[in-house]
Design a protein around this motif. Structure first.
Motif, PDB file in Angstrom:
ATOM      1  N   LYS A 236      23.515   1.410   5.859  1.00  0.00           N
ATOM      2  CA  LYS A 236      22.732   1.196   4.641  1.00  0.00           C
ATOM      3  C   LYS A 236      22.107  -0.193   4.603  1.00  0.00           C
ATOM      4  O   LYS A 236      20.930  -0.356   4.248  1.00  0.00           O
ATOM      5  N   SER A 237      22.871  -1.216   4.981  1.00  0.00           N
ATOM      6  CA  SER A 237      22.343  -2.582   4.961  1.00  0.00           C
ATOM      7  C   SER A 237      21.206  -2.748   5.954  1.00  0.00           C
ATOM      8  O   SER A 237      20.195  -3.394   5.674  1.00  0.00           O
ATOM      9  N   THR A 238      21.352  -2.127   7.136  1.00  0.00           N
ATOM     10  CA  THR A 238      20.297  -2.208   8.159  1.00  0.00           C
ATOM     11  C   THR A 238      19.058  -1.435   7.722  1.00  0.00           C
ATOM     12  O   THR A 238      17.924  -1.862   7.968  1.00  0.00           O
ATOM     13  N   PHE A 239      19.265  -0.275   7.094  1.00  0.00           N
ATOM     14  CA  PHE A 239      18.148   0.519   6.588  1.00  0.00           C
ATOM     15  C   PHE A 239      17.288  -0.313   5.646  1.00  0.00           C
ATOM     16  O   PHE A 239      16.055  -0.360   5.787  1.00  0.00           O
ATOM     17  N   TRP A 240      17.920  -0.994   4.715  1.00  0.00           N
ATOM     18  CA  TRP A 240      17.147  -1.783   3.747  1.00  0.00           C
ATOM     19  C   TRP A 240      16.542  -3.022   4.385  1.00  0.00           C
ATOM     20  O   TRP A 240      15.482  -3.490   3.963  1.00  0.00           O
TER      21      TRP A 240
ATOM     22  N   THR B 160      12.638  -3.647   4.224  1.00  0.00           N
ATOM     23  CA  THR B 160      12.185  -4.939   3.703  1.00  0.00           C
ATOM     24  C   THR B 160      11.207  -5.604   4.657  1.00  0.00           C
ATOM     25  O   THR B 160      10.180  -6.158   4.233  1.00  0.00           O
ATOM     26  N   LEU B 161      11.491  -5.557   5.966  1.00  0.00           N
ATOM     27  CA  LEU B 161      10.594  -6.152   6.954  1.00  0.00           C
ATOM     28  C   LEU B 161       9.226  -5.471   6.949  1.00  0.00           C
ATOM     29  O   LEU B 161       8.183  -6.127   7.034  1.00  0.00           O
ATOM     30  N   VAL B 162       9.233  -4.144   6.826  1.00  0.00           N
ATOM     31  CA  VAL B 162       7.968  -3.399   6.750  1.00  0.00           C
ATOM     32  C   VAL B 162       7.194  -3.791   5.490  1.00  0.00           C
ATOM     33  O   VAL B 162       5.976  -4.021   5.537  1.00  0.00           O
TER      34      VAL B 162
ATOM     35  N   ILE C 203       0.815   0.462   5.983  1.00  0.00           N
ATOM     36  CA  ILE C 203       2.264   0.661   6.064  1.00  0.00           C
ATOM     37  C   ILE C 203       2.687   1.360   7.351  1.00  0.00           C
ATOM     38  O   ILE C 203       3.713   1.014   7.949  1.00  0.00           O
ATOM     39  N   VAL C 204       1.899   2.338   7.809  1.00  0.00           N
ATOM     40  CA  VAL C 204       2.380   3.253   8.840  1.00  0.00           C
ATOM     41  C   VAL C 204       2.587   2.567  10.198  1.00  0.00           C
ATOM     42  O   VAL C 204       3.522   2.928  10.934  1.00  0.00           O
ATOM     43  N   VAL C 205       1.767   1.579  10.539  1.00  0.00           N
ATOM     44  CA  VAL C 205       1.919   0.947  11.860  1.00  0.00           C
ATOM     45  C   VAL C 205       3.201   0.109  11.947  1.00  0.00           C
ATOM     46  O   VAL C 205       3.998   0.299  12.877  1.00  0.00           O
TER      47      VAL C 205
ATOM     48  N   GLY D 160       6.111   2.416  12.096  1.00  0.00           N
ATOM     49  CA  GLY D 160       6.292   3.021  13.414  1.00  0.00           C
ATOM     50  C   GLY D 160       6.938   2.054  14.396  1.00  0.00           C
ATOM     51  O   GLY D 160       7.787   2.448  15.206  1.00  0.00           O
ATOM     52  N   ILE D 161       6.540   0.784  14.341  1.00  0.00           N
ATOM     53  CA  ILE D 161       7.136  -0.221  15.231  1.00  0.00           C
ATOM     54  C   ILE D 161       8.620  -0.389  14.931  1.00  0.00           C
ATOM     55  O   ILE D 161       9.455  -0.454  15.835  1.00  0.00           O
ATOM     56  N   MET D 162       8.964  -0.448  13.647  1.00  0.00           N
ATOM     57  CA  MET D 162      10.373  -0.580  13.276  1.00  0.00           C
ATOM     58  C   MET D 162      11.162   0.680  13.637  1.00  0.00           C
ATOM     59  O   MET D 162      12.362   0.609  13.911  1.00  0.00           O
TER      60      MET D 162
END
Length: 329
Positions: free
Chosen positions: A96-100, A104-106, A165-167, A170-172
């Motif tokens: 969960k922490s990594t997901f957020w 957040t980075l995106v 947003i999508v690029v 996709g990288i993440m």
């Protein structure tokens, strides 16, 4: 809280795979802003030649508008599936922490770009002028009501937001795939095979999104050109807009290559190392055969489907105008 307390060492290690694609993506946008410096002025030569307040139906304009609308619907559909696929992968494979952290980075990357586009003067920004090239021409033609122009603005705003947003998403997603741990796999080799399949699926999905995005860009450019009575000028402007689409097709191709190739080479090298250190004597004799059998061999022939997917946005950028003529509607 320190980074290692939020994400695992595998996730931290996987961040290196996003450096090159982000660098190419940002460089492509910065260079376009710096060197496409006459593009914002292009529609100034177009607007005075547009017929004013057309009272009759223009069949070319109707065709151009419906082609653009078709690309809009297709873009919404494909991007929605792609984003849903990525978010589900995030939820299923990340803590969960990594997901957020990933989300957040995106969002940080996207917010910075949105703020830049909102604050920059449109007349000096080639990226912003991609929207204004067509919109200002449609407005100047007098063919569309204020309500219709508002609908166009809303539609393009949603498309632009999704494109922003999508690029990075996709990288993440590539980072997510490369950070996968052994928990759910029978062996390390099974994990590497799974990661290889996932990175290929991501490449295919990303290529599909980028191809449709480039087609949409070309059809967006072609819309006001359908109103031009001067065929010579129309061909001249199409040559420039074609070059813009070609440029962005190339940037997206390089971005995907910068994500895929390091990841694929890393997985292949790791699989070969595990084979040579393992107990399977037959596989040790010919690791390349095992890699080929499991579609992980890094050779031009074995990677041909991925190479085609990778260069598809660049090819569509090159042939976008021709494809528009071949569309059966």
């Amino acid at each position: 809280m320190k980074l290692h307390q939020i994400v695992s060492p595998e996730v931290t290690h996987s961040f290196r795979f996003i450096i090159a694609p982000f660098a190419i993506l940002i460089s492509g946008k910065v260079l376009f802003e710096f060197f496409a410096f006459k593009f914002p002025e292009l529609n100034q030569s177009l607007i005075p030649l547009l017929p004013q307040n057309l009272s009759s139906v223009s069949f070319l304009e109707t065709k151009a508008r419906l082609q653009w609308l078709s690309s809009v619907m297709l873009y919404f559909f494909v991007v929605s599936i792609f984003i849903t696929f990525i978010i589900n992968n995030f939820r299923n494979k990340l803590a969960k922490s990594t997901f957020w952290l990933f989300i957040t980075l995106v969002l940080i990357f996207s917010i910075f770009e949105i703020l830049y586009l909102l604050l920059i003067e449109p007349s000096t920004s080639p990226i912003v002028s991609i929207f204004h090239f067509t919109f200002d021409s449609l407005t100047a033609s007098g063919l569309y009501s204020e309500y219709q122009l508002d609908l166009i603005t809303i539609t393009l705003s949603i498309i632009n937001l999704l494109a922003i947003i999508v690029v990075p998403l996709g990288i993440m997603a590539g980072c997510c795939i490369m950070s996968q741990q052994n928990t759910f796999f029978e062996s390390p080799l099974s994990q590497l095979i799974h990661q290889s399949k996932q990175i290929k699926n991501l490449l295919t999905g990303g290529s599909t999104v980028m191809v449709i995005g480039i087609v949409h860009m070309q059809l967006w450019f072609n819309w006001p050109l359908s109103l031009l009575p001067d065929e010579t000028l129309c061909h001249q402007i199409k040559a420039i807009t074609f070059s813009v689409s070609q440029y962005w097709g190339l940037i997206y191709t390089l971005t995907m290559a910068a994500l895929y190739f390091p990841a694929a080479f890393y997985l292949t090298a790791k699989a070969k190392k595990i084979i040579l250190q393992g107990n399977d004597e037959q596989a040790k004799l010919n690791p390349e055969k095992w890699l080929a059998d499991n579609h992980m061999l890094m050779s031009p022939f074995s990677q041909l489907p991925q190479l085609i997917a990778m260069i598809a946005p660049m090819l569509i950028g090159s042939f976008g105008t021709t494809l528009a003529k071949l569309m059966p509607f």
